[in-house]
Each structure stands twice: as structure tokens, then as C-alpha cells.
Motif scaffolding. Structure first.
Motif, PDB file in Angstrom:
ATOM      1  N   ASP A 168       0.821  -1.209   0.000  1.00 44.23           N
ATOM      2  CA  ASP A 168       0.000   0.000   0.000  1.00 44.23           C
ATOM      3  C   ASP A 168       0.860   1.267   0.000  1.00 44.23           C
ATOM      4  O   ASP A 168       0.543   2.242  -0.688  1.00 44.23           O
ATOM      5  N   ARG A 169       1.914   1.265   0.778  1.00 42.33           N
ATOM      6  CA  ARG A 169       2.773   2.455   0.891  1.00 42.33           C
ATOM      7  C   ARG A 169       3.491   2.729  -0.428  1.00 42.33           C
ATOM      8  O   ARG A 169       3.599   3.863  -0.889  1.00 42.33           O
ATOM      9  N   GLU A 170       3.965   1.660  -1.051  1.00 41.86           N
ATOM     10  CA  GLU A 170       4.633   1.783  -2.350  1.00 41.86           C
ATOM     11  C   GLU A 170       3.665   2.280  -3.417  1.00 41.86           C
ATOM     12  O   GLU A 170       4.009   3.127  -4.255  1.00 41.86           O
ATOM     13  N   GLN A 171       2.452   1.743  -3.388  1.00 41.90           N
ATOM     14  CA  GLN A 171       1.424   2.175  -4.335  1.00 41.90           C
ATOM     15  C   GLN A 171       1.103   3.655  -4.146  1.00 41.90           C
ATOM     16  O   GLN A 171       0.966   4.409  -5.128  1.00 41.90           O
ATOM     17  N   PHE A 172       0.983   4.069  -2.894  1.00 45.57           N
ATOM     18  CA  PHE A 172       0.683   5.469  -2.591  1.00 45.57           C
ATOM     19  C   PHE A 172       1.794   6.383  -3.092  1.00 45.57           C
ATOM     20  O   PHE A 172       1.527   7.407  -3.743  1.00 45.57           O
ATOM     21  N   LEU A 173       3.047   6.032  -2.811  1.00 41.80           N
ATOM     22  CA  LEU A 173       4.169   6.864  -3.249  1.00 41.80           C
ATOM     23  C   LEU A 173       4.248   6.928  -4.771  1.00 41.80           C
ATOM     24  O   LEU A 173       4.591   7.977  -5.335  1.00 41.80           O
ATOM     25  N   ALA A 174       3.909   5.838  -5.432  1.00 37.99           N
ATOM     26  CA  ALA A 174       3.893   5.841  -6.898  1.00 37.99           C
ATOM     27  C   ALA A 174       2.884   6.856  -7.410  1.00 37.99           C
ATOM     28  O   ALA A 174       3.149   7.585  -8.384  1.00 37.99           O
ATOM     29  N   GLY A 175       1.730   6.947  -6.757  1.00 46.16           N
ATOM     30  CA  GLY A 175       0.726   7.934  -7.153  1.00 46.16           C
ATOM     31  C   GLY A 175       1.219   9.352  -6.957  1.00 46.16           C
ATOM     32  O   GLY A 175       1.009  10.220  -7.814  1.00 46.16           O
ATOM     33  N   VAL A 176       1.871   9.604  -5.820  1.00 53.57           N
ATOM     34  CA  VAL A 176       2.430  10.936  -5.556  1.00 53.57           C
ATOM     35  C   VAL A 176       3.476  11.285  -6.611  1.00 53.57           C
ATOM     36  O   VAL A 176       3.500  12.409  -7.140  1.00 53.57           O
ATOM     37  N   ASN A 177       4.332  10.329  -6.948  1.00 59.62           N
ATOM     38  CA  ASN A 177       5.372  10.571  -7.947  1.00 59.62           C
ATOM     39  C   ASN A 177       4.781  10.850  -9.326  1.00 59.62           C
ATOM     40  O   ASN A 177       5.302  11.691 -10.082  1.00 59.62           O
ATOM     41  N   LEU A 178       3.691  10.159  -9.651  1.00 57.71           N
ATOM     42  CA  LEU A 178       3.035  10.398 -10.939  1.00 57.71           C
ATOM     43  C   LEU A 178       2.473  11.823 -11.004  1.00 57.71           C
ATOM     44  O   LEU A 178       2.597  12.502 -12.033  1.00 57.71           O
ATOM     45  N   VAL A 179       1.869  12.273  -9.908  1.00 54.32           N
ATOM     46  CA  VAL A 179       1.338  13.636  -9.882  1.00 54.32           C
ATOM     47  C   VAL A 179       2.480  14.644  -9.976  1.00 54.32           C
ATOM     48  O   VAL A 179       2.387  15.630 -10.724  1.00 54.32           O
ATOM     49  N   LEU A 180       3.557  14.415  -9.229  1.00 54.96           N
ATOM     50  CA  LEU A 180       4.706  15.329  -9.288  1.00 54.96           C
ATOM     51  C   LEU A 180       5.294  15.380 -10.694  1.00 54.96           C
ATOM     52  O   LEU A 180       5.643  16.457 -11.199  1.00 54.96           O
ATOM     53  N   ALA A 181       5.400  14.220 -11.344  1.00 53.09           N
ATOM     54  CA  ALA A 181       5.923  14.180 -12.714  1.00 53.09           C
ATOM     55  C   ALA A 181       5.012  14.951 -13.654  1.00 53.09           C
ATOM     56  O   ALA A 181       5.473  15.692 -14.550  1.00 53.09           O
ATOM     57  N   GLY A 182       3.700  14.808 -13.448  1.00 53.56           N
ATOM     58  CA  GLY A 182       2.758  15.549 -14.282  1.00 53.56           C
ATOM     59  C   GLY A 182       2.852  17.042 -14.074  1.00 53.56           C
ATOM     60  O   GLY A 182       2.811  17.814 -15.041  1.00 53.56           O
ATOM     61  N   ILE A 183       2.994  17.461 -12.825  1.00 50.56           N
ATOM     62  CA  ILE A 183       3.133  18.882 -12.516  1.00 50.56           C
ATOM     63  C   ILE A 183       4.355  19.450 -13.216  1.00 50.56           C
ATOM     64  O   ILE A 183       4.299  20.516 -13.844  1.00 50.56           O
ATOM     65  N   GLN A 184       5.462  18.722 -13.120  1.00 54.94           N
ATOM     66  CA  GLN A 184       6.698  19.226 -13.714  1.00 54.94           C
ATOM     67  C   GLN A 184       6.647  19.222 -15.237  1.00 54.94           C
ATOM     68  O   GLN A 184       7.210  20.114 -15.890  1.00 54.94           O
ATOM     69  N   SER A 185       5.959  18.251 -15.828  1.00 52.29           N
ATOM     70  CA  SER A 185       5.917  18.198 -17.286  1.00 52.29           C
ATOM     71  C   SER A 185       4.988  19.256 -17.873  1.00 52.29           C
ATOM     72  O   SER A 185       5.202  19.751 -18.983  1.00 52.29           O
ATOM     73  N   ILE A 186       3.945  19.620 -17.121  1.00 55.55           N
ATOM     74  CA  ILE A 186       2.977  20.604 -17.631  1.00 55.55           C
ATOM     75  C   ILE A 186       3.460  22.013 -17.454  1.00 55.55           C
ATOM     76  O   ILE A 186       3.342  22.856 -18.341  1.00 55.55           O
ATOM     77  N   TRP A 187       4.028  22.316 -16.263  1.00 64.01           N
ATOM     78  CA  TRP A 187       4.326  23.717 -15.951  1.00 64.01           C
ATOM     79  C   TRP A 187       5.799  24.083 -16.019  1.00 64.01           C
ATOM     80  O   TRP A 187       6.169  25.214 -15.785  1.00 64.01           O
ATOM     81  N   PHE A 188       6.644  23.100 -16.348  1.00 60.53           N
ATOM     82  CA  PHE A 188       8.085  23.442 -16.417  1.00 60.53           C
ATOM     83  C   PHE A 188       8.688  22.965 -17.719  1.00 60.53           C
ATOM     84  O   PHE A 188       8.215  22.031 -18.326  1.00 60.53           O
TER      85      PHE A 188
END
Length: 223
Positions: free
Chosen positions: A203-223
């Protein structure tokens, strides 16, 4: 002042809101949300319900105060990192671990997304999102996307907390996976493909993967 009034005043002062919240957390951790009643709390504190109502308006306010106490402690202990991205991961995992350790918090956070406990997490994450140098107009969407990861896992744990207390996680997930495997292969080909991964996932690994996906999306869209 009459003697009885002095004694009642001293008793009320001794019974602080902090003591009430700590006792409530002990009940919640030991026996779950259903066990938290003002009568049970009064028994644990060796006092009357009236003394508790002096500090806490009702049960919902007590649950909110208990969740806020836990989350405030977590946010104060989170170690900030040199990079905002790492700090966001640390904050998110701190919230995850708190929800995992205190399953009743999941129902509390997912049931009222505007309470102080949620705002504490949002403030901590939002400050780091701000440090990423994002444009002002993007701050709300970026921060709430990350918050949805936290509140999503809160909802999952809230659902898990409603299972019978003797339910074993692996057996429960295995039973669900077996149900997935029996689905129509034409209609649910993808779900059937994931069935084997469900019982043993972390569960913890799955959760962190979701956070990383959102962070990657943020960086790809706005940077």
C-alpha cells in the motif's frame, strides 16, 4: 465563592481539552470509532460527561480534534528536504503513515475535507508546491491534485476500517482477486490481468507511486 463552585472550577481546569483528546485517541486506536462515546470517555477519565462537554461541543468536534492532534504532530515532525519534490514526498508519506497507524483518521479526513487536519496537510504541501516556482494560477490545481492522493488513501483506509476487526488483509485481498479472475474476460480483460498483483501489493509503495506520478505531471505541464 461557594465551596462547591470552587471544587467544580478546579475539576474543570484539571480536565483540559488536551487530556480529553488524548483519552479519545486511546479509545479510537484500541477499539475503533464506534467505541468512542462520551460515556466511555467519561469512564476513562473518571469524570462526568458534563465536564467533557465544557471543552468539546459534541462527538464530531471530538473526532476532528483527535485527528487534528495526530496530523499536527506529524506535520511538525516532518523533516524538510533540500528539494521541494522530496519534501512533498516526505509530507505525503507522513500523512500516509499516520492514517495507517490510526485507521479511524481515514474516515475522519475523507468525511470532512475542510477540517483543520486536512488544512494542515494542504498548507504543508502547498508551501512546497509554491517553492517549485509554479505560476500563481497553477497553485490550486497542483496542490489539490496532490491532496487527492492523500484523501484517496484516507478513503481506502476508512473502507478497510469498516471491515470486521478480525479480517486479515491478505485473505481479504485474495478473495477480491479471485472474484476479479472470474469476471468476463471480454468485458474485464484489464481487471483480470491485475488480479494476480492485488493480494501482494504494498500500500505504501502504491501510494508513493501515485504521488510521484502527480509530481511528474506537474513538472511536465508547468516546467
Amino acid at each position: 465563592m461557594p465551596f462547591n463552585s470552587q471544587r467544580a472550577e478546579r475539576r474543570t481546569d484539571a480536565l483540559s481539552k488536551a487530556r480529553i483528546v488524548e483519552a479519545a485517541i486511546q479509545i479510537l486506536d484500541a477499539d475503533g470509532e464506534g467505541a468512542l462515546t462520551f460515556r466511555a470517555l467519561a469512564t476513562r477519565l473518571a469524570t462526568g460527561s458534563g465536564a467533557i462537554y465544557w471543552h468539546v461541543a459534541d462527538r464530531q468536534a471530538l473526532l476532528a480534534a483527535a485527528a487534528d492532534h495526530i496530523i499536527a504532530g506529524v506535520m511538525s515532525e516532518v523533516t524538510m528536504r533540500s528539494k521541494p519534490q522530496d519534501a512533498i514526498r516526505t509530507i505525503a508519506l507522513g500523512a500516509f503513515d499516520a492514517i495507517y497507524a490510526h485507521p479511524w483518521i481515514g474516515a475522519q479526513l475523507s468525511g470532512d475535507p475542510w477540517q483543520h487536519a486536512v488544512l494542515r496537510i494542504m498548507e504543508s504541501i502547498g508551501r512546497q508546491v509554491q517553492l517549485l516556482g509554479m505560476p500563481e494560477a497553477a497553485l490550486f490545481n497542483a496542490t489539490t491534485a496532490l491532496m487527492n492522493c492523500v484523501l484517496g488513501v484516507a478513503a481506502q483506509h476508512a473502507a478497510a476500517a469498516r471491515l470486521p476487526r478480525n479480517t486479515e488483509r491478505s485473505a481479504h485481498l485474495t478473495a477480491i482477486a479471485e472474484g476479479w479472475a472470474l469476471l468476463d474476460p471480454l468485458e474485464y480483460s484489464f481487471v483480470r490481468r491485475l488480479a494476480a498483483q492485488l493480494p501482494g501489493h504494498d500500500d505504501r509503495e502504491q501510494f508513493l507511486a501515485g504521488v510521484n506520478l502527480v509530481l511528474a505531471g506537474i513538472q511536465s505541464i508547468w516546467f
